[in-house]
Design a protein around this motif. Structure first.
Motif, short mmCIF file in Angstrom:
data_model
loop_
_atom_site.label_atom_id
_atom_site.label_comp_id
_atom_site.label_asym_id
_atom_site.label_seq_id
_atom_site.Cartn_x
_atom_site.Cartn_y
_atom_site.Cartn_z
N SER A 1 41.86 36.45 37.46
CA SER A 1 41.90 37.80 36.89
C SER A 1 40.61 38.49 37.31
O SER A 1 39.75 37.88 37.95
CB SER A 1 42.02 37.74 35.36
N ALA A 2 40.45 39.74 36.91
CA ALA A 2 39.21 40.44 37.21
C ALA A 2 38.04 39.86 36.41
O ALA A 2 36.88 40.03 36.78
CB ALA A 2 39.37 41.92 36.91
N ALA A 3 38.35 39.15 35.32
CA ALA A 3 37.30 38.65 34.43
C ALA A 3 36.97 37.18 34.60
O ALA A 3 35.84 36.76 34.31
CB ALA A 3 37.71 38.90 32.98
N ASP A 4 37.92 36.34 35.03
CA ASP A 4 37.65 34.91 35.12
C ASP A 4 38.69 34.23 35.99
O ASP A 4 39.55 34.87 36.58
CB ASP A 4 37.59 34.26 33.74
N THR A 5 38.57 32.91 36.03
CA THR A 5 39.50 32.07 36.79
C THR A 5 40.02 30.99 35.86
O THR A 5 39.29 30.46 35.03
CB THR A 5 38.77 31.41 37.99
#
Length: 137
Positions: free
Chosen positions: A101-105
């Protein structure tokens, strides 16, 4: 002429070996491509459950080792550690997958009963190592 005939089987063997290697790589790549949608769907369910604060559902989507690492407090207290950005992409390699995602994996593993999250809230430390708030790689 004898030299050509003597060398001919070696060339044929190299060509056949090359085709076999390409076919094996294509088969492995094909498995990953086919498994990626299932892994991505599991990652989306996980993120959606975390957004809703559904601790029981989040715990059910964790792999056993990651769930055990959460400890006796359960999944509720760690939900705040999960970024809630939508999954943008996923890739699978055999029974392992990564969803971003744009925030994490997220990291996932394909168990007999389906894909489960082995690492969540993961951020790269360097090219090969990730630090994860739950589980990890």
């Amino acid at each position: 002429m004898n030299r050509f005939r003597a060398g001919y089987p070696v060339i044929v063997r190299k060509i056949i070996g090359g085709f076999a290697a390409v076919a094996a790589l294509a088969a492995v790549a094909g498995c990953g491509a086919a498994d990626a949608p299932d892994a991505e769907a599991a990652a989306r369910r996980f993120v959606t459950a975390a957004e809703r604060g559904a601790a029981d559902e989040v715990c059910a989507l964790l792999a056993p080792r990651a769930r055990d690492a959460v400890g006796p407090q359960g999944c509720g207290p760690v939900l705040a550690a999960f970024p809630h950005a939508p999954i943008e992409s996923a890739a699978a390699w055999g029974d392992e997958a990564q969803a971003r995602s744009a925030a994490d994996t997220l990291f996932l593993h394909d168990f007999p009963d389906g894909w489960r999250v082995t690492g969540a809230g993961c951020h790269p430390r360097n090219d090969q190592v990730y630090d994860c708030s739950v589980g990890g790689r």
